[in-house]
Motif scaffolding. Structure first.
Motif, PDB file in Angstrom:
ATOM      1  N   MET A  87      12.254  93.563 102.328  1.00  0.00           N
ATOM      2  CA  MET A  87      12.504  92.085 102.411  1.00  0.00           C
ATOM      3  C   MET A  87      12.131  91.363 101.438  1.00  0.00           C
ATOM      4  SD  MET A  87      12.840  91.595 106.602  1.00  0.00           S
ATOM      5  CE  MET A  87      14.076  91.947 107.453  1.00  0.00           C
ATOM      6  N   GLY A  88      11.043  91.724 100.783  1.00  0.00           N
ATOM      7  CA  GLY A  88      10.426  90.806  99.686  1.00  0.00           C
ATOM      8  C   GLY A  88       9.335  90.127 100.011  1.00  0.00           C
ATOM      9  N   ILE A  89       8.581  90.541 101.251  1.00  0.00           N
ATOM     10  CA  ILE A  89       7.305  89.915 101.473  1.00  0.00           C
ATOM     11  C   ILE A  89       6.146  90.611 100.746  1.00  0.00           C
ATOM     12  CG2 ILE A  89       5.960  89.443 103.492  1.00  0.00           C
ATOM     13  CD1 ILE A  89       8.827  88.322 103.781  1.00  0.00           C
ATOM     14  N   GLU A  90       5.577  89.782 100.118  1.00  0.00           N
ATOM     15  CA  GLU A  90       4.245  90.139  99.390  1.00  0.00           C
ATOM     16  C   GLU A  90       3.814  91.395  99.920  1.00  0.00           C
ATOM     17  OE1 GLU A  90       4.059  90.019  95.951  1.00  0.00           O
ATOM     18  OE2 GLU A  90       5.622  88.296  95.602  1.00  0.00           O
ATOM     19  N   THR A  91       3.224  92.135  99.626  1.00  0.00           N
ATOM     20  CA  THR A  91       2.124  93.124  99.996  1.00  0.00           C
ATOM     21  C   THR A  91       0.877  92.538 100.599  1.00  0.00           C
ATOM     22  OG1 THR A  91       1.362  93.835  97.956  1.00  0.00           O
ATOM     23  CG2 THR A  91       3.112  95.188  98.940  1.00  0.00           C
TER      24      THR A  91
END
Length: 637
Positions: free
Chosen positions: A486-490
Motif C-alpha cells: 500500500m506504500g506505507i514505509e517499512t
C-alpha cells in the motif's frame, strides 16, 4: 460404606426426578440430566431460583441466565428431543408463550376434554397458526414449508375435492413415481393422509404448513380470480418465511439466485451454502422487488448493481439485513447478510482461542499502551466478532474508545460509536480526521480499505494512540506485506504495528452424530499429523443427521495465528525480506503458530476433522512436533 453412599445418592436422584415431574419445565431438566449435560446439583440450584421467583420462569430460562446452558444448546436439544415434549411445553420452551400463559391454557384444557392444546392456545390468541406450525415441526422433526398456488402441482390438486382438503387442512402438492408430498397443519391422526395414500398408491412424505397458508392457497384455487391484493399477501408470506428460516437456522447470509427456469433460495450455514427452496420466476421477481423496497433501493432499476439495508423484527429478535443485488444473465441475484443486534457480541474468553494464545493476545498485544493491532482474514472469517471482543476487554471507565465503522454492527455500552454515512457527509476520510480531535485513548477502525486509512492508523499510533482494525489478508505475514504494497514505509510499519491476528472459521463436528473414524492418511500428514499420532489418537467425524442437515458439522469455531512483533521481525521488515523468510524468523523467535497448526490442535482435541482443516487453513507445513504445539497452546499433550 461406599455402597451406602451410592444408595443414598441414587435415592436423592430418584427424589429429584420425581420433583421435576411437578416442576414447570421439569421434563426438559430431566432430559438434561439423563444426557449428562447438567448435574443434579445444577438442576437443584436452578429449582431454588425458580421457587424464589414464584415459578414465574421455566427452568431452561434459568439455566441460560445462570450460564449453565447456551441458547444454541437449548435449541439443539429441543430439536433433538422434540417428541419428548407435550406441545404446550414445547411452545413455551420456544418462547412463544410465557409460563403463566401456559398455565392459563392448561386450566381451559382441563374443562374441555378432547380439545387439543394447540387449538386452545390459538383460541386464547396466545399464538398464531405459524407459531403452532413451527412448534409441530420441532416436535415431530418434520420440515416446515411455505406453500402457495404458484409452487404446487395443480394437476395433482385436481384429483381431490377442495372441500376435502379444507376440512382436513391437508394438501398433496408434489409427486414422483413412488412418493407424494403432503403439506398439512394437522399431522397427527389425520385420516386425509391415509386417504391420499390409498388413492394414489404411493408412499406419503409429510411436511408441516401453517393453516392460514393452506386456506389461502385453497381459497385462490377456488376463486381462480382476484389476484391483486392476494399477490401482495403471498409475497409478504414468502419473504417472512425466508427471513424466519434464516434466523431459525442461524444463517449468516441469504442467497436468492435466479436460474433458467426457477429461482433458488440458499442459506449459508456454518460457512457452507444449504439449498432451502425454489421459487417460480414470476413470484421470485415480486419477492426481490419487495426486499428492494424494504432496503430502500431503486425498484425501477434492475440493470444496475445496488446496495441497501433494513431492520426487521424476526422471531422476537431485532435483525439487521444488509442487501446487495448483482445483475446476472437471468435477473438480479440478491445476497442478504444477516446481522443480529443481540447474541453476536462475545467477550474475549468466548472467541475459541486456546489458553496459551489468549494470554499472549491479551498481555502482549491488547495491553500494550500504543500501536496498531490488526485482525486479518477473508470475508466471513469472524474478524468483526474478535474485534468487538477485544473492544469489550479494553472497555474500562478510565479509557475513551471511539469507533469509525461502516456500519456499526453491534452496540457496545460505554464507548463512542460512529457509523459512516456518505449522504450525510460523514465519509470515512472525514470521520477519521475528526476522531483524532476527540481526545481518544483507543481508536477502532472498522476496516483498513486503502492507503489513506492505513496511513491514518499508522499516524494515530505514532501520536500515542492504540488503534484496532481489521484487514483482508491471507495470514499474519500477509498483513505486513500488504501494508508495504500500500506504500506505507517499512520503518513506520516496524515502529507502529504491535501484533497481527489472522483467523478463519472452521466447522465443528455435529454432537448428535459424532463417531470415531480413521482419517485419510495423506490428508492427515498434510496438516501435520504424523503416523505415530494417527495410530495412537482417536479421531472423530459426524455421520450426518437432521440436526446438521446431513453435513456432519454443526456450529463453527475459530483458528488463530498470532504474530507479536519483536526486534528480529521488525528488522526483517526493514530489510524487506520475503514472506517465507519473515515467517521463518517469526516461528523461530516469537513462537508463531500457524493457522494449520491451530487446526491440527483442534482436530486432536476432537472439535473438527482433518478434512475440514485441510479445506480451510492456508498451507504452511509444520516442523513442530505434536508435543511442542500442545505446549505453545497452553495444554499438556
Amino acid at each position: 460404606m461406599p455402597n451406602q453412599q451410592q444408595a443414598a445418592a441414587d435415592t436423592q436422584h430418584q427424589l429429584l426426578m420425581q420433583q421435576l415431574k411437578q416442576c414447570p419445565g421439569g421434563s426438559f431438566a430431566a432430559m438434561l440430566i439423563s444426557e449428562s449435560v447438567l448435574r443434579d446439583i445444577d438442576v437443584k440450584k436452578a429449582m431454588r431460583v425458580q421457587q424464589k421467583l414464584a415459578d414465574s420462569k421455566l427452568l431452561s430460562t434459568i439455566f441460560v441466565e445462570l450460564g449453565m446452558l447456551t441458547e444454541d444448546e437449548h435449541r439443539r436439544l429441543i430439536r433433538k428431543h422434540g417428541r419428548s415434549f407435550r406441545i404446550g411445553e414445547l411452545i413455551c420452551e420456544l418462547g412463544y408463550i410465557t409460563l403463566h400463559q401456559l398455565q392459563q391454557a392448561e386450566q381451559v384444557l382441563a374443562t374441555s376434554p378432547g380439545t387439543r392444546m394447540g387449538v386452545v392456545l390459538r383460541e386464547l390468541n396466545l399464538i398464531d397458526d405459524r407459531q403452532l406450525a413451527q412448534a409441530l415441526s420441532e416436535q415431530l422433526s418434520l420440515p416446515l414449508i411455505h406453500i402457495d398456488l404458484d409452487t404446487v402441482d395443480r394437476d395433482l390438486l385436481r384429483k381431490f375435492p377442495i372441500k376435502f382438503m379444507k376440512m382436513n387442512l391437508t394438501v398433496p402438492y408434489e409427486t414422483s413415481e413412488s412418493k407424494v408430498s403432503v403439506a398439512t397443519a394437522n399431522p397427527l391422526h389425520n385420516p386425509a393422509i391415509d386417504e391420499i395414500k390409498r388413492q394414489l398408491k404411493k408412499e406419503v412424505v409429510i411436511v408441516i404448513a401453517a393453516e392460514s397458508a393452506l386456506l389461502s392457497m385453497l381459497g385462490k384455487l377456488e376463486a381462480a380470480s382476484g389476484k391483486g391484493g392476494e399477490q401482495h399477501d403471498q409475497v409478504a408470506d414468502v419473504v417472512d418465511s425466508i427471513l424466519l428460516a434464516a434466523i431459525r437456522d442461524n444463517a449468516s447470509d441469504i442467497h436468492i439466485e435466479p436460474m433458467d427456469k426457477m429461482t433458488r433460495i440458499r442459506l449459508r450455514l456454518d460457512g457452507v451454502l444449504i439449498h432451502k427452496m425454489d421459487l417460480p420466476p414470476e413470484l421470485a421477481q415480486r419477492v426481490t422487488a419487495r426486499l428492494k423496497v424494504l432496503a430502500e433501493m431503486d425498484i425501477s432499476d434492475s440493470r444496475r448493481h445496488q446496495d441497501g439495508r433494513f431492520t426487521r423484527e424476526v422471531s422476537h429478535a431485532q435483525v439487521d439485513f444488509r442487501v446487495s443485488t448483482y445483475v446476472s444473465l437471468y435477473g438480479e441475484n440478491m445476497v442478504m447478510r444477516v446481522l443480529r443486534s443481540s447474541g453476536g457480541l462475545k467477550n474475549i474468553e468466548q472467541i475459541s482461542m486456546s489458553s496459551g494464545l489468549l494470554e499472549r493476545f491479551k498481555h502482549e498485544a491488547l495491553d500494550v499502551p500504543t500501536g496498531v493491532i490488526l485482525i486479518t482474514g477473508p470475508t466471513g472469517s469472524g474478524k468483526t466478532t474478535t474485534l468487538y471482543a477485544a473492544i469489550d476487554y479494553l472497555n474500562r471507565p478510565t479509557t475513551k474508545i471511539i469507533t469509525v465503522e461502516d456500519p456499526v454492527e453491534y452496540i457496545v455500552p460505554g464507548i463512542i460509536q460512529c457509523s459512516v454515512d456518505n449522504i450525510a457527509g460523514r465519509t470515512l476520510d472525514e470521520s477519521l480526521k475528526a476522531v483524532l480531535r476527540q481526545d481518544p485513548d483507543i481508536i477502532v477502525m472498522g476496516e483498513v480499505r486503502d492507503r489513506k486509512s492505513a496511513q491514518v492508523a499508522v499516524q494515530a499510533a505514532l501520536t500515542g494512540h492504540k488503534v484496532l482494525t481489521t484487514f483482508h489478508t491471507e495470514d499474519s505475514i500477509g498483513g505486513l506485506l500488504r501494508l508495504i504494497d500500500m506504500g506505507i514505509e517499512t520503518f513506520l510499519i516496524s515502529s507502529t504495528v504491535v501484533s497481527i491476528l489472522a483467523q478463519r472459521l472452521i466447522r465443528t463436528i455435529c454432537p448428535d452424530c459424532r463417531q470415531a473414524y480413521m482419517p485419510n492418511k495423506r490428508i492427515a500428514n498434510l496438516i501435520g499429523v504424523d503416523d505415530a499420532t494417527l495410530r495412537n489418537h482417536t479421531f472423530y467425524r459426524g455421520t450426518g443427521c437432521g440436526t446438521c442437515y446431513g453435513t456432519g458439522y454443526h456450529g463453527r469455531t475459530a483458528l488463530h495465528e498470532l504474530l507479536v512483533l519483536n526486534e528480529d521481525v521488525r528488522e526483517a521488515i526493514l530489510e524487506r525480506k520475503t514472506s517465507q523468510e519473515v515467517r521463518q524468523i517469526s516461528c523461530d523467535s516469537t513462537d508463531l503458530l500457524s493457522l494449520m497448526e491451530d487446526g491440527m490442535y483442534k482436530v486432536l482435541q476432537g472439535f473438527t476433522t482433518v478434512e475440514e482443516v485441510y479445506r480451510i487453513a492456508p498451507r504452511s507445513p509444520s516442523t513442530r512436533s505434536v508435543e511442542e504445539i500442545y505446549t505453545l497452546m497452553g495444554h499438556e499433550a
